[in-house]
Design a protein around this motif. Structure first.
Motif, PDB file in Angstrom:
ATOM      1  N   GLU A  18      47.381  69.127  46.290  1.00 31.39           N
ATOM      2  CA  GLU A  18      46.451  68.332  45.491  1.00 31.39           C
ATOM      3  C   GLU A  18      45.073  68.269  46.146  1.00 31.39           C
ATOM      4  O   GLU A  18      44.641  67.219  46.615  1.00 31.39           O
ATOM      5  CB  GLU A  18      47.004  66.919  45.313  1.00 31.39           C
ATOM      6  N   PRO A  19      44.373  69.393  46.169  1.00 36.46           N
ATOM      7  CA  PRO A  19      43.081  69.415  46.855  1.00 36.46           C
ATOM      8  C   PRO A  19      42.065  68.413  46.307  1.00 36.46           C
ATOM      9  O   PRO A  19      41.253  67.889  47.067  1.00 36.46           O
ATOM     10  CB  PRO A  19      42.591  70.855  46.690  1.00 36.46           C
ATOM     11  N   SER A  20      42.135  68.114  45.019  1.00 34.12           N
ATOM     12  CA  SER A  20      41.157  67.185  44.453  1.00 34.12           C
ATOM     13  C   SER A  20      41.316  65.772  45.017  1.00 34.12           C
ATOM     14  O   SER A  20      40.346  65.019  45.096  1.00 34.12           O
ATOM     15  CB  SER A  20      41.259  67.144  42.926  1.00 34.12           C
ATOM     16  N   VAL A  21      42.515  65.416  45.425  1.00 36.87           N
ATOM     17  CA  VAL A  21      42.766  64.095  45.998  1.00 36.87           C
ATOM     18  C   VAL A  21      42.181  64.014  47.406  1.00 36.87           C
ATOM     19  O   VAL A  21      41.813  62.941  47.870  1.00 36.87           O
ATOM     20  CB  VAL A  21      44.293  63.794  46.033  1.00 36.87           C
ATOM     21  N   GLU A  43      42.799  55.418  48.097  1.00 41.23           N
ATOM     22  CA  GLU A  43      43.857  55.284  49.096  1.00 41.23           C
ATOM     23  C   GLU A  43      45.235  55.416  48.459  1.00 41.23           C
ATOM     24  O   GLU A  43      46.130  56.047  49.026  1.00 41.23           O
ATOM     25  CB  GLU A  43      43.730  53.952  49.828  1.00 41.23           C
ATOM     26  N   THR A  44      45.417  54.855  47.275  1.00 45.54           N
ATOM     27  CA  THR A  44      46.695  54.949  46.564  1.00 45.54           C
ATOM     28  C   THR A  44      47.000  56.397  46.209  1.00 45.54           C
ATOM     29  O   THR A  44      48.132  56.860  46.397  1.00 45.54           O
ATOM     30  CB  THR A  44      46.677  54.088  45.287  1.00 45.54           C
ATOM     31  N   ARG A  45      46.010  57.120  45.702  1.00 45.78           N
ATOM     32  CA  ARG A  45      46.215  58.528  45.345  1.00 45.78           C
ATOM     33  C   ARG A  45      46.611  59.354  46.566  1.00 45.78           C
ATOM     34  O   ARG A  45      47.483  60.217  46.479  1.00 45.78           O
ATOM     35  CB  ARG A  45      44.952  59.099  44.703  1.00 45.78           C
ATOM     36  N   ARG A  46      45.999  59.074  47.703  1.00 44.95           N
ATOM     37  CA  ARG A  46      46.352  59.822  48.913  1.00 44.95           C
ATOM     38  C   ARG A  46      47.754  59.455  49.405  1.00 44.95           C
ATOM     39  O   ARG A  46      48.497  60.334  49.830  1.00 44.95           O
ATOM     40  CB  ARG A  46      45.311  59.592  50.007  1.00 44.95           C
ATOM     41  N   ARG A  47      48.107  58.183  49.341  1.00 46.38           N
ATOM     42  CA  ARG A  47      49.466  57.779  49.744  1.00 46.38           C
ATOM     43  C   ARG A  47      50.509  58.472  48.869  1.00 46.38           C
ATOM     44  O   ARG A  47      51.525  58.970  49.358  1.00 46.38           O
ATOM     45  CB  ARG A  47      49.638  56.268  49.651  1.00 46.38           C
ATOM     46  N   LEU A  48      50.267  58.499  47.550  1.00 42.83           N
ATOM     47  CA  LEU A  48      51.198  59.165  46.637  1.00 42.83           C
ATOM     48  C   LEU A  48      51.270  60.664  46.927  1.00 42.83           C
ATOM     49  O   LEU A  48      52.336  61.272  46.867  1.00 42.83           O
ATOM     50  CB  LEU A  48      50.793  58.917  45.185  1.00 42.83           C
ATOM     51  N   SER A  49      50.143  61.261  47.236  1.00 38.83           N
ATOM     52  CA  SER A  49      50.099  62.671  47.571  1.00 38.83           C
ATOM     53  C   SER A  49      50.936  62.951  48.819  1.00 38.83           C
ATOM     54  O   SER A  49      51.691  63.931  48.869  1.00 38.83           O
ATOM     55  CB  SER A  49      48.645  63.099  47.791  1.00 38.83           C
ATOM     56  N   LEU A  50      50.834  62.081  49.813  1.00 32.70           N
ATOM     57  CA  LEU A  50      51.632  62.241  51.035  1.00 32.70           C
ATOM     58  C   LEU A  50      53.123  62.096  50.749  1.00 32.70           C
ATOM     59  O   LEU A  50      53.946  62.839  51.297  1.00 32.70           O
ATOM     60  CB  LEU A  50      51.198  61.223  52.093  1.00 32.70           C
ATOM     61  N   ARG A  51      53.489  61.179  49.891  1.00 35.11           N
ATOM     62  CA  ARG A  51      54.914  61.006  49.538  1.00 35.11           C
ATOM     63  C   ARG A  51      55.459  62.244  48.840  1.00 35.11           C
ATOM     64  O   ARG A  51      56.581  62.681  49.105  1.00 35.11           O
ATOM     65  CB  ARG A  51      55.099  59.781  48.646  1.00 35.11           C
ATOM     66  N   LYS A  52      54.668  62.811  47.938  1.00 35.47           N
ATOM     67  CA  LYS A  52      55.098  64.033  47.252  1.00 35.47           C
ATOM     68  C   LYS A  52      55.307  65.160  48.261  1.00 35.47           C
ATOM     69  O   LYS A  52      56.297  65.880  48.205  1.00 35.47           O
ATOM     70  CB  LYS A  52      54.055  64.473  46.221  1.00 35.47           C
ATOM     71  N   ALA A  53      54.357  65.313  49.160  1.00 32.99           N
ATOM     72  CA  ALA A  53      54.450  66.367  50.170  1.00 32.99           C
ATOM     73  C   ALA A  53      55.672  66.158  51.060  1.00 32.99           C
ATOM     74  O   ALA A  53      56.360  67.125  51.412  1.00 32.99           O
ATOM     75  CB  ALA A  53      53.178  66.399  51.017  1.00 32.99           C
TER      76      ALA A  53
END
Length: 99
Positions: A18-21, A43-53
């Motif tokens: 998710e490069p845009s995040v 911050e929420t979008r990045r936390r969700l991105s980390l969980r997906k990864a």
């Protein structure tokens, strides 16, 4: 991550997925901080991105039969030390995210 540390494997995967995040957030000229709502959303979008990864990396914990190609003759999926090494490497990558 700060300028002095390398990103964890989880963050690397998140950034690739998710490069845009993860692109730098530009704020209005003269502003030195993001406003509250925007910052929380970012911050929420990045936390969700980390969980997906993290889930993606965890899914790779168990090597497939084809991943054994090129290993010594007599290799049986799940029985070779390469499997333990693979799992240990994945576990270490997941543990980075717990820091």
């Amino acid at each position: 991550m700060n300028a002095m540390t390398e990103p964890t494997m989880i963050e690397r995967v998140a950034r690739a997925m998710e490069p845009s995040v993860w692109k730098d957030f530009t704020v209005k000229p003269g502003s030195d901080q993001m406003v509250g709502t925007m910052r929380r959303e970012w911050e929420t979008r990045r936390r969700l991105s980390l969980r997906k990864a993290e889930r993606v990396i965890a899914a790779m914990r168990h090597p497939t039969d084809l991943m054994g190609n090129g290993l010594p003759n007599g290799y049986k999926p799940g029985s070779h030390s390469a499997t333990q090494i693979w799992r240990a490497m994945i576990d270490a990558a997941l543990a980075e995210g717990a820091r």
